[in-house]
Design an enzyme around this catalytic site. Structure first.
Site, PDB file in Angstrom:
ATOM      1  N   SER A 308      57.757  84.550   5.278  1.00 54.21           N
ATOM      2  CA  SER A 308      56.313  84.406   5.510  1.00 54.21           C
ATOM      3  C   SER A 308      55.956  83.640   6.778  1.00 54.21           C
ATOM      4  CB  SER A 308      55.650  83.733   4.308  1.00 54.21           C
ATOM      5  OG  SER A 308      55.680  84.597   3.188  1.00 54.21           O
ATOM      6  N   HIS A 352      45.437  86.144  -5.715  1.00 56.98           N
ATOM      7  CA  HIS A 352      44.672  85.105  -5.037  1.00 56.98           C
ATOM      8  C   HIS A 352      43.163  85.376  -5.050  1.00 56.98           C
ATOM      9  CE1 HIS A 352      48.675  84.462  -3.184  1.00 56.98           C
ATOM     10  NE2 HIS A 352      48.271  83.197  -3.067  1.00 56.98           N
ATOM     11  N   CYS A 365      49.157  84.592   1.121  1.00 63.64           N
ATOM     12  CA  CYS A 365      48.897  85.784   0.308  1.00 63.64           C
ATOM     13  C   CYS A 365      49.577  87.017   0.902  1.00 63.64           C
ATOM     14  CB  CYS A 365      47.390  86.017   0.199  1.00 63.64           C
ATOM     15  SG  CYS A 365      46.974  87.527  -0.703  1.00 63.64           S
TER      16      CYS A 365
END
Length: 583
Positions: A308, A352, A365
């Protein structure tokens, strides 16, 4: 014949007769005497290694230094006259091993054989007391390389070793050196060996049968090698290594405005001090057979999916291309998206909810970035990833890996198949075929916080860093930087557990799947745990450092890598404060 000529010839005859008589006296009458003198006195030509240059950190702290050491040597012509039993007891070396050392061939009969280095004072005293029983003994003072920070700087500095045949062939400078001289084999010791090594000296002496020096005939003193001043901060380097004590991984810190490398740590590591006298075979076997590969410099050669942390690049691409705005709610995350028979999940199974860019970065997310990746397409993701330096070396070192940024052409060429939307999803969140090094990701973070300048990391003070202005919108960089501060300093941030009250820092977490979730549930051993990333900057308001942390098989980036980053920063600051108080 004139009287003058007769006198001249007579004089010549008398001189010749005297010389002949002297020659007869030396060669016939006193032959035994002079033979004995010739056997008992020798000329020695001793090469004197030059003191290597010292390597200092940015604050003048020695990272490597030279310390006095004593070595025992034997003149080659006495090698077969040595009392092995006596020498073995004094030096605590088995007789067989001692004999092997004495059988060592040297380039010249005048070059002594080194039988033991780093003598203790007790050994020196015992050798001196029994010198008359050890013909040809030489006790030599030499400077020994010492690495005060040990494992912490091993991959950075490298180590010394005896000159190899390949090095002699490839470097004319080494052809003039005896084979027992040590030169740089890895790291900075190798890279800057030509200036660190200095110019060896030479001493010609006359010695007696016991190897004792009678007189100095001629001496050319060695010239010390040049000192090297690095950009490294020894306190930060040591703090980082201590934080990695129980982990495999790497840490790289860069000064974002200049490219100066402040720290570069790879773990597990090795002790360079054990290489100084020639690495013991047992220790070498331990290193080479260790499955964790402690000789690998993970900071520049370790290849990992970025996880991420790559979302920073996807976000920047979206802003620069104008396909998103900071406040636009792009998705309503319910925990995943379906593509045909495949489900691409979000790390938060319950989702989310409505997510804009800031929340997407702070809470990481996945569904937001799936959608953004779909809008951008792989070509534009590839454009910004390579623009920020991924897929190519940073220029920091000759042995660094370039990594990989995949696209349609790469997959068709290498995998012999087409590019699918699922590939774009994976790439947008830093998974799939992507491969990066820790130093590349530290530079990505430096580019984000320095206003969009891609710098070349460097280690030696006085070097010039290449700086390329990427013409990125400074407002977009500030939007991302502000969100990355929230990752650590806001309650919903994925690294909120690593928030520090000593220094305010920001960054992005990343968790890299090593195996699929289903397979991971079936298996339990540690080496299938996810890799944990955190790339960040500190302090938030005026960044002086951009850095990356990778923990192999550490688990979650937020739970493991970010706290390691916190420990490094706080340990460094507290150590500096302690030193300031003492000073």
């Amino acid at each position: 014949m004139k009287k003058k000529d007769f006198l001249f010839l007579g004089t010549i005859f008398v001189i010749f007769f005297i010389l002949l008589l002297r020659l007869w006296q030396i060669q016939i009458l006193n032959a035994d005497k002079y033979k004995q003198l010739a056997e008992q006195n020798r000329i020695r030509i001793i090469k004197i290694p030059a003191p290597r240059g010292i390597i200092y950190d940015r604050n003048g702290i020695p990272l490597v230094e030279n310390i006095p050491s004593f070595a025992a040597l034997i003149s080659p012509e006495y090698a077969d006259k040595i009392d092995l039993n006596l020498l073995s007891k004094i030096l605590n070396i088995p007789q067989e091993e001692l004999q092997n050392r004495l059988n060592t061939k040297t380039e010249s009969i005048y070059i002594p054989i080194k039988i033991k280095e780093d003598l203790t004072f007790k050994e020196i005293a015992m050798l001196e007391a029994r010198r008359s029983e050890i013909p040809g003994l030489i006790i030599e003072t030499e400077l020994k390389r010492h690495y005060p920070f040990g494992h912490a700087t091993a991959h950075l500095l490298g180590y010394l070793g005896k000159i190899t045949e390949q090095q002699i062939k490839s470097n004319p400078q080494y052809q003039k050196l005896p084979s027992y001289f040590q030169v740089g084999q890895t790291g900075l010791e190798k890279l800057f060996d030509d200036i660190l090594i200095g110019i060896p000296g030479e001493k010609i002496i006359e010695v007696d049968a016991l190897g004792r020096e009678l007189r100095l005939i001629k001496e050319s003193p060695p010239i010390k090698g040049e000192d090297l001043y690095l950009t490294i901060d020894a306190l930060l380097q040591e703090s980082a290594y201590r934080a990695f004590e129980n982990y495999s991984g790497a840490f790289v810190a860069i000064k974002p405005d200049t490219g100066e490398v402040l720290a570069l740590v790879s773990s597990p590591s090795f002790d360079p001090n054990k290489f100084v006298e020639g690495v013991p075979p047992q220790y070498w076997n331990e290193l080479t057979n260790n499955p964790k590969n402690p000789l690998l410099n993970r900071a520049t050669q370790g290849l990992y999916a970025p996880g991420s942390t790559f979302k920073i690049i996807t976000a920047l691409a979206g802003l620069e291309e104008g396909v998103i705005t900071p406040d636009r709610v792009l998705v309503n995350c319910t925990g995943g998206v379906t593509l045909g028979k495949w489900t691409f999940g979000c790390w938060r199974k319950e989702g989310h909810g409505a997510v804009n860019l800031r929340r997407a970065l702070i809470e990481s997310c996945d569904v937001y970035f799936y959608e953004l990746g779909k809008i951008l397409g792989i070509k534009r993701i590839y454009k910004y990833a390579t623009l920020l330096g991924l897929g190519s070396v940073t220029g920091f070192s000759a042995d660094e890996k370039s990594g990989l940024v995949p696209d349609e052409e790469w997959k068709k060429s290498v995998k012999k198949t087409s590019w699918f939307l699922g590939d774009t999803y994976n790439t947008a969140i830093g998974q799939g075929f992507l491969k990066v090094t820790p130093i590349q990701m530290a530079r990505v973070m430096a580019t984000i916080v320095n206003g969009g300048n891609k710098i070349t990391p460097y280690l030696v003070k006085g070097s010039k860093s290449e700086k390329e202005n990427l013409n990125l919108d400074v407002k977009n960089l500030e939007i991302i930087k502000n969100a990355l501060s929230g990752v650590v300093n806001e309650p919903e941030g994925t690294a909120s557990g690593a928030r520090s009250y000593i220094i305010k820092f920001g960054g992005k977490t990343g968790t890299v799947q090593v195996v699929s979730k289903k397979l991971k549930e079936k298996l339990s051993y540690k080496n299938i745990e996810h890799h944990a990333w955190f790339i960040g900057f500190a302090p938030v308001d005026s960044p002086e450092m951009a850095f990356s942390v990778i923990i192999e098989h550490g688990g979650s980036g937020g739970a493991v890598a970010a706290p390691v980053a916190k420990n490094i920063l706080e340990g460094y600051i507290l150590k500096k404060r302690q030193l300031n108080v003492k000073n």
